[in-house]
Design an enzyme around this catalytic site. Structure first.
Site, short mmCIF file in Angstrom:
data_model
loop_
_atom_site.label_atom_id
_atom_site.label_comp_id
_atom_site.label_asym_id
_atom_site.label_seq_id
_atom_site.Cartn_x
_atom_site.Cartn_y
_atom_site.Cartn_z
N SER A 164 105.90 -18.93 -66.58
CA SER A 164 105.00 -19.48 -65.33
C SER A 164 105.66 -19.15 -63.96
CB SER A 164 104.79 -20.64 -65.42
OG SER A 164 102.95 -21.14 -65.04
N ASP A 258 94.85 -16.07 -70.75
CA ASP A 258 95.70 -16.43 -69.59
C ASP A 258 95.44 -15.57 -68.10
OD1 ASP A 258 97.79 -17.62 -67.86
OD2 ASP A 258 99.01 -16.84 -68.32
N HIS A 290 97.56 -19.51 -71.56
CA HIS A 290 99.03 -18.89 -70.69
C HIS A 290 100.05 -20.48 -71.62
CE1 HIS A 290 101.09 -19.15 -67.22
NE2 HIS A 290 101.09 -20.14 -67.01
#
Length: 317
Positions: A164, A258, A290
């Site tokens: 991320s 995601d 995610h």
């Protein structure tokens, strides 16, 4: 007592509350676990201060050593959390790094960079670069201060990885490395937080998540002009060519569900077409969202993702 201490200036659920006196209360990602010897994996960990002036630090991981003369790959890991939550010391990342280090038989440095909103970007990038420079200094000084790096690391096999926002940082580090002539072995971007002003792919299907991604970036980097800033949109107009990426291998991992998936795919495709001379790989986890592998690390697809990363950081050619 200053009444402003209890007055809320801004709320950003479910992440944090900013008070008028400047202090921040984080609502998630605040748990802390001590560095230790993990009895399940045999991995040892310890915390080190890298930059005393700012308090920038890292948690180091060392696998069980069976051959003291063997030099191991080194992974520098950048945690996720939108630049605002989580730490290198949280249970999520501590246990993940224990497992990764044990399975890959590598040394790892998990970076504790300073977070927004108290420390807005580019501070996290600069902190991370300072840690990378500290690691690299051990390749030029055989008497380097940190024995785990000095005695056990092959400095020709330095990898970067992150998830991320941490993957975003890993990209920034690789671009800086390319600009300075530093050669990294490879970088692994897991569900990277890249974004842009114009909606692409499936982003328009979930406007709430899209607005969250917009807001997260501007709160982390208030000096930015917006989501086409090259640091968050590395394939946008005006961004430096990805051909300058300072590594010879790249792995991009995305999750089918995601909202950031299409940005990761475009990053990979743009890099392949850029004239970059390295080798790139893409991996998509079907049916997953995610950073699913952090929330459910024992599920089948998380295990598969771990195996791919283990293989990537053990490239020998």
């Amino acid at each position: 007592m200053d009444s402003s201490a209890a007055e809320i200036a801004y709320e950003f659920p479910p992440f944090y509350v900013l008070y008028k006196d400047g202090h921040v209360k984080r609502l998630i990602g605040t748990d802390f676990v001590q560095a230790s010897l993990d009895p399940q994996t045999g991995v040892s960990s310890k915390d080190v201060i890298i930059v005393p002036e700012t308090g920038v630090s890292a948690r180091l991981y060392l696998p069980k050593i069976t051959d003291p003369h063997q030099k191991l790959p080194l992974l520098i890991y950048f945690h996720g959390g939108g630049f605002v939550i989580e730490t290198a010391f949280s249970p999520t990342y501590h246990y993940y790094l224990n497992s990764l280090v044990a399975q890959a038989n590598i040394v790892a440095v998990s970076v504790e960079y300073r977070r927004a909103p108290e420390y807005p970007l580019p501070i996290a990038y600069d902190d991370s670069w300072a840690v990378l420079q500290w690691v690299v200094s051990h390749s030029m000084d055989q008497d380097g201060a940190e024995p785990w790096l000095r005695d056990h690391v092959d400095c020709k096999r330095i990898f970067l990885a992150g998830d991320s926002a941490g993957a975003n940082i890993a990209h920034d580090m690789a671009m800086r490395a390319g600009a300075t002539g530093l050669k990294l072995r490879g970088i692994a971007l897991i569900h990277p937080y890249f974004w842009g002003e114009k909606r692409i792919g499936s982003e328009a299907e979930d406007p709430d998540k899209a607005k969250m991604a917009d807001k997260m970036w501007l709160l982390a980097c208030p000096s930015s002009a917006g989501a086409d800033d090259p640091r968050i949109n590395p394939v946008g107009e005006g961004a430096p060519s990805l051909s300058r990426l300072g590594c010879s291998r790249l792995l991009v991992c995305v999750g089918e569900k995601d909202i950031l998936k299409d940005r990761g795919l475009i990053y990979y495709e743009t890099l392949v077409k850029s004239g970059w001379s390295g080798e790139a790989e893409i991996m998509e986890s079907q049916g997953e969202d995610h950073v699913f592998h952090l929330f459910n690390p024992t599920c089948e697809k998380a295990v598969t993702l771990m195996k791919r990363l283990v293989s990537f950081v053990n490239i020998d050619d």
